[in-house]
Design a protein around this motif. Structure first.
Motif, PDB file in Angstrom:
ATOM      1  N   THR A 138      43.349  33.118  34.949  1.00 26.46           N
ATOM      2  CA  THR A 138      43.385  34.170  33.932  1.00 26.46           C
ATOM      3  C   THR A 138      42.031  34.854  33.826  1.00 26.46           C
ATOM      4  O   THR A 138      41.000  34.189  33.703  1.00 26.46           O
ATOM      5  N   VAL A 139      42.042  36.184  33.838  1.00 30.68           N
ATOM      6  CA  VAL A 139      40.821  36.975  33.663  1.00 30.68           C
ATOM      7  C   VAL A 139      40.952  37.755  32.350  1.00 30.68           C
ATOM      8  O   VAL A 139      41.762  38.676  32.256  1.00 30.68           O
ATOM      9  N   PRO A 140      40.168  37.438  31.319  1.00 31.20           N
ATOM     10  CA  PRO A 140      40.228  38.162  30.046  1.00 31.20           C
ATOM     11  C   PRO A 140      39.401  39.440  30.125  1.00 31.20           C
ATOM     12  O   PRO A 140      38.241  39.486  29.702  1.00 31.20           O
ATOM     13  N   CYS A 141      39.962  40.505  30.666  1.00 30.75           N
ATOM     14  CA  CYS A 141      39.192  41.714  30.974  1.00 30.75           C
ATOM     15  C   CYS A 141      38.465  42.284  29.761  1.00 30.75           C
ATOM     16  O   CYS A 141      37.334  42.766  29.875  1.00 30.75           O
ATOM     17  N   SER A 142      39.097  42.254  28.592  1.00 30.14           N
ATOM     18  CA  SER A 142      38.479  42.865  27.410  1.00 30.14           C
ATOM     19  C   SER A 142      37.390  41.998  26.811  1.00 30.14           C
ATOM     20  O   SER A 142      36.606  42.479  25.986  1.00 30.14           O
ATOM     21  N   ALA A 143      37.315  40.729  27.192  1.00 32.06           N
ATOM     22  CA  ALA A 143      36.335  39.814  26.591  1.00 32.06           C
ATOM     23  C   ALA A 143      35.053  39.716  27.397  1.00 32.06           C
ATOM     24  O   ALA A 143      34.069  39.141  26.920  1.00 32.06           O
ATOM     25  N   LEU A 144      35.033  40.248  28.615  1.00 27.35           N
ATOM     26  CA  LEU A 144      33.858  40.135  29.476  1.00 27.35           C
ATOM     27  C   LEU A 144      32.974  41.372  29.334  1.00 27.35           C
ATOM     28  O   LEU A 144      33.468  42.505  29.432  1.00 27.35           O
ATOM     29  N   PRO A 145      31.670  41.208  29.096  1.00 30.69           N
ATOM     30  CA  PRO A 145      30.767  42.363  29.020  1.00 30.69           C
ATOM     31  C   PRO A 145      30.799  43.160  30.320  1.00 30.69           C
ATOM     32  O   PRO A 145      30.891  42.583  31.413  1.00 30.69           O
TER      33      PRO A 145
END
Length: 456
Positions: A195-202
């Motif tokens: 899973t890649v949390p796109c909105s949580a990564l700067p």
């Protein structure tokens, strides 16, 4: 059937759904189509579902039910409920009822068993009586009484063992990751689900997190890292909130999908990868593409099959099945029971944060209840409120809101303009304003702006 002989395969049909038994919340829910019957007899007894001509008999081993508890009768297209001399009475939408008409969506409480009177789209060949455990679902997590969702899940299963990319759409918390995990399990791929949390990564760390990095290539990189893409080799890469990817990362991802290889930040050597892509978004990706915020060529690579997940408020018939599934995953959930007041609150709540809110609600309730049945007092205040209480609270909040300042008008206009231009992409709006994402959310709430409306 009309005069032409055409039968609508998805016409709405009256149905009674046994959603949850408070003393046995793990018992599979059941759905009973009513268009071929005129009378439904409900009462206590050994579990029974039988049809005698135009009469349906439902027996539930609920000690709080009377042997002959209630009857539903049809008059034309209308249905009504009659208490047939029960000891504990009948409640419709929380109100004691001896006799009265029923409308689609009405919640019936008979003893400690909750039923939902509904109108469901169902094909002519659909079984008249079916439990959730008997539904033709490709995986336990994909069981549903909602016909359109059942068809979508069946299509998902058919392409599971192909390389076709999938986009799962739906409001925040509707269970997109649950569906993606089920697809991975059906795919037979031997690699992991990542899973890649796109909105949580700067933004400044996103490429390094996705594609990996060499030691020293980015700030704080004290060692080589493989990244999410390489971690998903031979498995499934799940991009959550994919609409939040900045332009540079979109281009790099496109290259990965085209070449089936990845180059780490600070490196020049490509590494081959074999992965299945599943992307999820609560935004209107078509709108983002048209506005230029999402690359059309990347979207084309990602768009193999699209599945729309409805909000939880639109699938109340599935609540019992979802509650049972959540309880199975929680410590102590296998021993959980509910009081009727708690079950009523769960079934009447509109779940604005969807399945995710349900999971958090039940986890907290289990901890608070201990070895006792989950009661209304163990549920969050928002869940306990009745529809009338929620309406009164909303009116009071609006009435007590502070008067707008002179600056509010121009700020609101600027915010509406940017939200419209960026298709509701809060990250893009926050960049344009030079503010944090949470500030944009606070302003939207202050001005009564529905962010979802800009994403459609």
């Amino acid at each position: 059937m009309g005069r032409s002989g055409f039968v609508d395969p998805h016409r709405r049909r009256p149905a009674l759904v046994r959603v949850v038994e408070c003393d046995r919340p793990h018992e599979p829910s059941s759905r009973h189509l009513l268009d071929e019957v005129d009378v439904v007899e409900l009462g206590r007894g050994e579990r029974e579902v039988s049809r005698d001509g135009r009469r349906l008999i439902l027996r539930v081993p609920d000690p709080h039910l009377s042997i002959n508890h209630a009857r539903l009768t049809r008059d034309g297209d209308a249905w009504s409920l009659e208490d047939t001399g029960s000891k504990n009475g009948c409640l419709v939408n929380g109100a004691p009822t001896r006799r009265g008409p029923l409308a689609a969506g009405d919640l019936l409480e008979l003893g400690h068993t909750c039923f939902l009177f509904s109108h469901l789209a169902a094909a002519p060949e659909a079984r008249a009586d079916v439990t959730a455990a008997e539904l033709p679902a490709p995986a336990p997590a994909l069981r549903t009484f909602i016909a359109s969702l059942e068809r979508g899940f069946a299509t998902l299963a058919r392409i599971a063992q192909t390389p076709v990319a999938v986009i799962v759409r739906g409001e925040t918390g509707t269970g997109k990751e649950i569906v993606a995990r089920a697809l991975h399990e059906l795919s037979g791929r031997t690699g992991p689900f990542v899973t890649v949390p796109c909105s949580a990564l700067p933004d400044e760390l996103l490429d390094a997190a996705l594609f990996g990095h060499r030691q020293g290539a980015v700030a704080g990189a004290l060692a080589d890292r493989a990244g999410y893409v390489r971690a998903a080799d031979r498995g499934t890469l799940y991009l959550d909130d994919v609409g939040e990817l900045p332009a540079e990362s979109q281009l790099a991802l496109l290259r990965v999908l085209q070449a089936q290889e990845v180059v780490a930040v600070g490196d020049v050597t490509p590494v081959k990868v074999d992965l299945r892509l599943v992307a999820a978004s609560h935004q209107d990706l078509d709108g983002l593409v048209e506005s230029g915020l999402f690359r059309r060529d990347l979207y084309a690579r990602m768009f193999g099959l699209a599945l729309e997940l409805p909000p939880l408020r639109a699938r109340r018939e599935d609540l019992g099945t979802l509650v049972a599934a959540v309880l199975r995953r929680l410590p102590g959930g296998d021993r959980a029971t509910f009081t009727p007041a708690a079950a009523r609150a769960l079934l009447r709540h509109d779940w604005p944060l969807n399945v995710r809110e349900l999971e958090r609600c039940l986890a907290a309730a289990l901890a608070l209840a201990g070895d006792q049945p989950i009661d209304a007092e163990h549920l969050p205040t928002a869940v306990r409120r009745t529809p009338a209480e929620r309406a009164a609270l909303a009116a009071a909040t609006a009435a007590s809101a502070p008067p707008p300042s002179e600056l509010d008008g121009p700020l609101r206009d600027q915010l509406v303009e940017l939200l419209t231009a960026h298709g509701g992409n809060v990250t893009a709006v926050s960049r344009a304003l030079g503010k944090g994402r949470m500030q944009v959310h606070r302003w939207a709430k202050r001005f009564g702006l529905d962010l979802e409306a800009f994403r459609r």
